[in-house]
Design a protein around this motif. Structure first.
Motif, PDB file in Angstrom:
ATOM      1  N   LYS A   1     -64.106  26.806 -47.269  1.00 46.64           N
ATOM      2  CA  LYS A   1     -62.868  26.056 -47.587  1.00 46.64           C
ATOM      3  C   LYS A   1     -61.634  26.820 -47.079  1.00 46.64           C
ATOM      4  N   SER A   2     -61.835  28.065 -46.660  1.00 51.51           N
ATOM      5  CA  SER A   2     -60.707  28.890 -46.218  1.00 51.51           C
ATOM      6  C   SER A   2     -60.036  28.309 -44.976  1.00 51.51           C
ATOM      7  N   ILE A   3     -58.731  28.495 -44.889  1.00 50.52           N
ATOM      8  CA  ILE A   3     -58.011  28.078 -43.682  1.00 50.52           C
ATOM      9  C   ILE A   3     -58.574  28.822 -42.467  1.00 50.52           C
ATOM     10  N   ALA A   4     -58.914  30.090 -42.675  1.00 44.50           N
ATOM     11  CA  ALA A   4     -59.471  30.888 -41.569  1.00 44.50           C
ATOM     12  C   ALA A   4     -60.785  30.290 -41.057  1.00 44.50           C
TER      13      ALA A   4
ATOM     14  N   PRO B   1     -66.606  45.094 -42.728  1.00 51.90           N
ATOM     15  CA  PRO B   1     -65.779  45.177 -43.937  1.00 51.90           C
ATOM     16  C   PRO B   1     -64.328  45.468 -43.566  1.00 51.90           C
ATOM     17  N   CYS B   2     -63.391  44.882 -44.288  1.00 49.58           N
ATOM     18  CA  CYS B   2     -61.989  45.291 -44.109  1.00 49.58           C
ATOM     19  C   CYS B   2     -61.140  44.834 -45.288  1.00 49.58           C
ATOM     20  N   ASP B   3     -60.897  45.757 -46.185  1.00 44.58           N
ATOM     21  CA  ASP B   3     -59.915  45.548 -47.244  1.00 44.58           C
ATOM     22  C   ASP B   3     -58.612  46.102 -46.674  1.00 44.58           C
ATOM     23  N   VAL B   4     -57.645  45.224 -46.435  1.00 40.20           N
ATOM     24  CA  VAL B   4     -56.436  45.667 -45.725  1.00 40.20           C
ATOM     25  C   VAL B   4     -55.548  46.594 -46.559  1.00 40.20           C
ATOM     26  N   SER B   5     -55.874  46.755 -47.836  1.00 32.67           N
ATOM     27  CA  SER B   5     -55.101  47.724 -48.624  1.00 32.67           C
ATOM     28  C   SER B   5     -55.616  49.149 -48.399  1.00 32.67           C
TER      29      SER B   5
ATOM     30  N   HIS C   1     -54.702  36.660 -38.925  1.00 27.11           N
ATOM     31  CA  HIS C   1     -54.432  37.298 -40.221  1.00 27.11           C
ATOM     32  C   HIS C   1     -54.218  36.158 -41.217  1.00 27.11           C
ATOM     33  N   SER C   2     -55.256  35.888 -42.012  1.00 26.66           N
ATOM     34  CA  SER C   2     -55.186  34.763 -42.951  1.00 26.66           C
ATOM     35  C   SER C   2     -55.429  35.288 -44.359  1.00 26.66           C
ATOM     36  N   ILE C   3     -54.567  36.219 -44.739  1.00 22.81           N
ATOM     37  CA  ILE C   3     -54.763  37.026 -45.950  1.00 22.81           C
ATOM     38  C   ILE C   3     -53.502  37.009 -46.789  1.00 22.81           C
TER      39      ILE C   3
ATOM     40  N   LEU D   1     -50.581  33.250 -41.412  1.00 24.14           N
ATOM     41  CA  LEU D   1     -50.434  31.999 -42.160  1.00 24.14           C
ATOM     42  C   LEU D   1     -49.333  32.116 -43.196  1.00 24.14           C
ATOM     43  N   SER D   2     -48.400  31.175 -43.161  1.00 27.11           N
ATOM     44  CA  SER D   2     -47.314  31.177 -44.121  1.00 27.11           C
ATOM     45  C   SER D   2     -47.275  29.866 -44.893  1.00 27.11           C
ATOM     46  N   TYR D   3     -46.264  29.752 -45.754  1.00 32.15           N
ATOM     47  CA  TYR D   3     -46.085  28.525 -46.545  1.00 32.15           C
ATOM     48  C   TYR D   3     -44.596  28.306 -46.782  1.00 32.15           C
TER      49      TYR D   3
ATOM     50  N   ALA E   1     -42.885  37.086 -50.555  1.00 28.04           N
ATOM     51  CA  ALA E   1     -43.775  37.712 -49.568  1.00 28.04           C
ATOM     52  C   ALA E   1     -43.825  36.889 -48.280  1.00 28.04           C
ATOM     53  N   LYS E   2     -43.868  35.564 -48.402  1.00 27.62           N
ATOM     54  CA  LYS E   2     -43.930  34.724 -47.193  1.00 27.62           C
ATOM     55  C   LYS E   2     -42.622  34.796 -46.390  1.00 27.62           C
ATOM     56  N   ALA E   3     -41.488  34.911 -47.095  1.00 30.79           N
ATOM     57  CA  ALA E   3     -40.214  35.077 -46.381  1.00 30.79           C
ATOM     58  C   ALA E   3     -40.276  36.350 -45.538  1.00 30.79           C
TER      59      ALA E   3
ATOM     60  N   PRO F   1     -50.079  22.485 -48.421  1.00 27.38           N
ATOM     61  CA  PRO F   1     -51.035  22.974 -49.430  1.00 27.38           C
ATOM     62  C   PRO F   1     -52.451  22.450 -49.204  1.00 27.38           C
ATOM     63  N   ILE F   2     -53.415  23.351 -49.374  1.00 22.86           N
ATOM     64  CA  ILE F   2     -54.840  23.007 -49.225  1.00 22.86           C
ATOM     65  C   ILE F   2     -55.583  23.677 -50.373  1.00 22.86           C
ATOM     66  N   LYS F   3     -56.531  22.963 -50.972  1.00 19.10           N
ATOM     67  CA  LYS F   3     -57.259  23.525 -52.111  1.00 19.10           C
ATOM     68  C   LYS F   3     -58.264  24.578 -51.640  1.00 19.10           C
ATOM     69  N   THR F   4     -57.901  25.836 -51.748  1.00 23.49           N
ATOM     70  CA  THR F   4     -58.781  26.948 -51.373  1.00 23.49           C
ATOM     71  C   THR F   4     -58.859  27.901 -52.565  1.00 23.49           C
ATOM     72  N   LEU F   5     -59.639  28.963 -52.418  1.00 25.89           N
ATOM     73  CA  LEU F   5     -59.737  29.963 -53.498  1.00 25.89           C
ATOM     74  C   LEU F   5     -58.365  30.543 -53.837  1.00 25.89           C
ATOM     75  N   ALA F   6     -57.622  30.941 -52.802  1.00 27.06           N
ATOM     76  CA  ALA F   6     -56.309  31.558 -53.019  1.00 27.06           C
ATOM     77  C   ALA F   6     -55.373  30.576 -53.724  1.00 27.06           C
ATOM     78  N   ALA F   7     -55.443  29.303 -53.345  1.00 25.15           N
ATOM     79  CA  ALA F   7     -54.546  28.298 -53.921  1.00 25.15           C
ATOM     80  C   ALA F   7     -54.828  28.088 -55.406  1.00 25.15           C
TER      81      ALA F   7
HETATM   82  O1  0WD Z   1     -52.427  25.899 -49.679  1.00 22.54           O
HETATM   83  C1  0WD Z   1     -52.916  26.864 -49.132  1.00 22.54           C
HETATM   84  N1  0WD Z   1     -54.165  27.199 -49.351  1.00 22.54           N
HETATM   85  C2  0WD Z   1     -52.095  27.639 -48.167  1.00 22.54           C
HETATM   86  C3  0WD Z   1     -52.457  28.915 -47.808  1.00 22.54           C
HETATM   87  C4  0WD Z   1     -50.865  27.005 -47.638  1.00 22.54           C
HETATM   88  C5  0WD Z   1     -50.159  27.825 -46.694  1.00 22.54           C
HETATM   89  C6  0WD Z   1     -50.542  29.092 -46.391  1.00 22.54           C
HETATM   90  N2  0WD Z   1     -51.671  29.627 -46.957  1.00 22.54           N
HETATM   91  C7  0WD Z   1     -52.033  30.984 -46.591  1.00 22.54           C
HETATM   92  C8  0WD Z   1     -52.337  31.942 -47.711  1.00 22.54           C
HETATM   93  O2  0WD Z   1     -51.170  32.410 -48.346  1.00 22.54           O
HETATM   94  C9  0WD Z   1     -53.051  33.032 -46.940  1.00 22.54           C
HETATM   95  O3  0WD Z   1     -52.107  33.843 -46.264  1.00 22.54           O
HETATM   96  O4  0WD Z   1     -53.195  30.973 -45.817  1.00 22.54           O
HETATM   97  C10 0WD Z   1     -53.825  32.233 -45.891  1.00 22.54           C
HETATM   98  C11 0WD Z   1     -55.288  32.013 -46.222  1.00 22.54           C
HETATM   99  O5  0WD Z   1     -55.408  31.494 -47.512  1.00 22.54           O
HETATM  100  P1  0WD Z   1     -56.513  30.419 -47.954  1.00 22.54           P
HETATM  101  O6  0WD Z   1     -57.375  30.058 -46.830  1.00 22.54           O
HETATM  102  O7  0WD Z   1     -55.783  29.376 -48.698  1.00 22.54           O
HETATM  103  O8  0WD Z   1     -57.302  31.207 -49.082  1.00 22.54           O
HETATM  104  P2  0WD Z   1     -58.725  31.955 -49.169  1.00 22.54           P
HETATM  105  O9  0WD Z   1     -59.807  31.119 -48.648  1.00 22.54           O
HETATM  106  O10 0WD Z   1     -58.837  32.418 -50.608  1.00 22.54           O
HETATM  107  O11 0WD Z   1     -58.528  33.219 -48.227  1.00 22.54           O
HETATM  108  C12 0WD Z   1     -57.632  34.247 -48.485  1.00 22.54           C
HETATM  109  C13 0WD Z   1     -58.404  35.521 -48.444  1.00 22.54           C
HETATM  110  C14 0WD Z   1     -59.009  36.083 -49.720  1.00 22.54           C
HETATM  111  O12 0WD Z   1     -59.691  35.301 -50.462  1.00 22.54           O
HETATM  112  P3  0WD Z   1     -59.739  35.602 -52.071  1.00 22.54           P
HETATM  113  O13 0WD Z   1     -59.819  34.237 -52.595  1.00 22.54           O
HETATM  114  O14 0WD Z   1     -60.915  36.457 -52.245  1.00 22.54           O
HETATM  115  O15 0WD Z   1     -58.442  36.264 -52.481  1.00 22.54           O
HETATM  116  O16 0WD Z   1     -57.620  36.637 -48.174  1.00 22.54           O
HETATM  117  C15 0WD Z   1     -58.515  37.729 -48.287  1.00 22.54           C
HETATM  118  C16 0WD Z   1     -59.668  37.315 -49.134  1.00 22.54           C
HETATM  119  O17 0WD Z   1     -60.804  37.113 -48.372  1.00 22.54           O
HETATM  120  N3  0WD Z   1     -57.937  38.898 -48.904  1.00 22.54           N
HETATM  121  C17 0WD Z   1     -58.067  40.105 -48.361  1.00 22.54           C
HETATM  122  N4  0WD Z   1     -58.659  40.497 -47.208  1.00 22.54           N
HETATM  123  C18 0WD Z   1     -58.639  41.802 -46.923  1.00 22.54           C
HETATM  124  N5  0WD Z   1     -58.060  42.717 -47.720  1.00 22.54           N
HETATM  125  C19 0WD Z   1     -57.436  40.990 -49.241  1.00 22.54           C
HETATM  126  C20 0WD Z   1     -57.453  42.353 -48.879  1.00 22.54           C
HETATM  127  N6  0WD Z   1     -56.909  43.297 -49.642  1.00 22.54           N
HETATM  128  N7  0WD Z   1     -56.957  40.285 -50.300  1.00 22.54           N
HETATM  129  C21 0WD Z   1     -57.262  39.007 -50.079  1.00 22.54           C
END
Ligand code: 0WD
Length: 275
Positions: free
Chosen positions: A17-20, A62-66, A90-92, A143-145, A161-163, A190-196
Motif C-alpha cells: 500500500k506504500s506510495i514507494a 537494511p537502512c534505518d535512516v536515523s 526517498h519515501s520516508i 514525497l511531500s504533502y 517537517a514537510k515545509a 492523501p492515500i490510506k497507508t501505514l504512515a497515514a
Molecule cells: O497520504 C499519504 N499517505 C501521503 C504520504 C500523502 C503525501 C505524502 N506522503 C508521504 C509520507 O509523508 C512519506 O514521506 O509519502 C511518504 C511515504 O509514506 P506512505 O507511503 O504513506 O507510508 P508507508 O507505507 O508507511 O511508508 C513510510 C515508511 C515507513 O513505514 P512505517 O509505516 O513503518 O513508518 O517510511 C519508512 C518506513 O518503512 N521509515 C523509515 N525508513 C528508514 N528509516 C524510517 C527510518 N527511520 N522511519 C520510517
C-alpha cells in the motif's frame, strides 16, 4: 521502456500500500532495475517478497535512516552489487504520535528533533552518501504533502517537517545541478497507508479531498507511481527543484465549489460531513 538501462534505490516501501510501492511498480514496468531497503526485521519480511515481485531479490538492504552507519553500509552494498545508479526515491517520514494531534504548541523538542531527522535530514544524508554512485544524468525524488504549505488539521509537526523538506528539495536541486543530478518532490494527495494511519481523522481528510478536488476523487498509489516514474526518467530531464502536485488538483482550490439549492442552502455543510 522508458526506464530501460536505469538502476536505482527505493527507500520507504513498508508494504504494497506504500506510495514507494506504486513508484517501484511504475519504474519496474518501464524496465528499471531497483534496490529496496527496509527499516527493521519485521518490515524485512514484507519487503523481501515485494522485491522478488520486481526481480530484485538480490538487492534488498537494511537502512534505518536515523543510523548514519546503515546509510554508509547501504552505499557499500549497492556499489558492490549494482555499481552506478541513476535514481534515489526517498519515501520516508516519521513523527512521534504526540506531534500528529492535539495542540501544536505542546510538541516536545524531542519529538520535533526526531521528525526533522527522519523526515528531512535523511534526504540530505542519503543523497550525500550515495552521491558517488549517482550517474551524471540522475534523479532524486522525495514525497511531500500540502500540509507543508497550508494548515491541515492534525498534520501539525509533520506539516513543519514537510515545509523543511520542500525547501531542502530546492536547495539540494541547486547544489547538485552542477553534477547533473536533479532533485524533485511529489506532493501527493492523501492515500490510506501505514504512515497515514497515524494521522488523526485521516478518513475525514480522504472524504474532504474527494469532495473538493477538481477531479472529485482521491489519488491512487499507481497514479503517484506513474508521476514519480516520469520525474525519475529522462522525460523530465529539464525539471529540477520542483514540488509537483499529484493530488487530483486539490491544491488549486481557494474555496470549495458549492452548489446552492432554491432556498439558498449550500450543498456542503461547513463541517463537510454531508459528503
Ligand atoms: O497520504 C499519504 N499517505 C501521503 C504520504 C500523502 C503525501 C505524502 N506522503 C508521504 C509520507 O509523508 C512519506 O514521506 O509519502 C511518504 C511515504 O509514506 P506512505 O507511503 O504513506 O507510508 P508507508 O507505507 O508507511 O511508508 C513510510 C515508511 C515507513 O513505514 P512505517 O509505516 O513503518 O513508518 O517510511 C519508512 C518506513 O518503512 N521509515 C523509515 N525508513 C528508514 N528509516 C524510517 C527510518 N527511520 N522511519 C520510517
Amino acid at each position: 521502456m522508458i526506464m530501460k538501462g536505469k538502476k536505482g534505490v527505493i527507500l520507504g516501501v513498508a508494504n504494497n500500500k506504500s506510495i514507494a510501492y506504486g513508484i517501484a511498480k511504475a519504474c519496474a514496468e518501464q524496465g528499471a532495475e531497483i534496490a529496496f531497503t527496509y527499516l527493521n526485521d519485521s518490515l524485512k519480511k514484507r519487503v523481501e517478497p515485494i522485491a522478488s515481485e520486481f526481480g530484485s531479490a538480490d538487492y534488498v538492504y537494511p537502512c534505518d535512516v536515523s543510523k548514519p552507519e546503515e546509510i554508509k553500509a547501504l552505499k557499500e552494498s549497492i556499489e558492490k552489487d549494482m555499481g552506478q545508479i541513476d535514481f534515489i526515491v526517498h519515501s520516508i517520514a516519521f513523527a512521534p504520535k504526540e506531534g500528529l494531534s492535539g495542540r501544536f504548541m505542546d510538541v516536545s523538542k524531542e519529538a520535533f528533533d526526531i521528525a526533522m531527522d527522519i523526515s528531512v535530514y535523511s534526504l540530505i544524508e542519503v543523497t550525500r552518501e550515495l552521491k558517488p554512485l549517482l550517474s551524471d544524468k540522475s534523479s532524486v525524488l522525495t514525497l511531500s504533502y500540502y500540509g507543508g504549505v497550508k494548515y491541515i488539521p492534525n498534520y501539525n509537526l509533520m506539516g513543519v517537517a514537510k515545509a523543511a523538506l520542500e525547501m531542502t528539495t530546492k536547495y539540494l536541486a541547486e547544489d547538485l545541478g552542477q553534477d547533473g543530478i536533479r532533485v524533485n518532490a511529489i506532493s501527493a494527495g492523501p492515500i490510506k497507508t501505514l504512515a497515514a494511519a497515524g494521522i488523526g481523522d485521516f478518513r475525514f481528510m480522504l472524504k474532504w479531498n474527494e469532495a473538493h478536488s477538481p477531479l472529485k476523487k482521491n489519488v491512487t498509489t499507481d497514479e503517484v507511481g506513474n508521476s514519480g516514474m516520469y520525474l525519475l526518467s529522462d522525460l523530465s530531464s529539464a525539471v529540477t527543484g520542483e514540488i509537483h502536485y499529484v493530488d487530483c488538483g486539490y491544491n488549486i482550490m481557494g474555496m470549495p465549489a458549492v452548489e446552492f439549492d432554491e432556498k439558498g442552502k449550500p450543498s456542503i455543510a461547513w463541517n463537510g460531513t454531508d459528503k
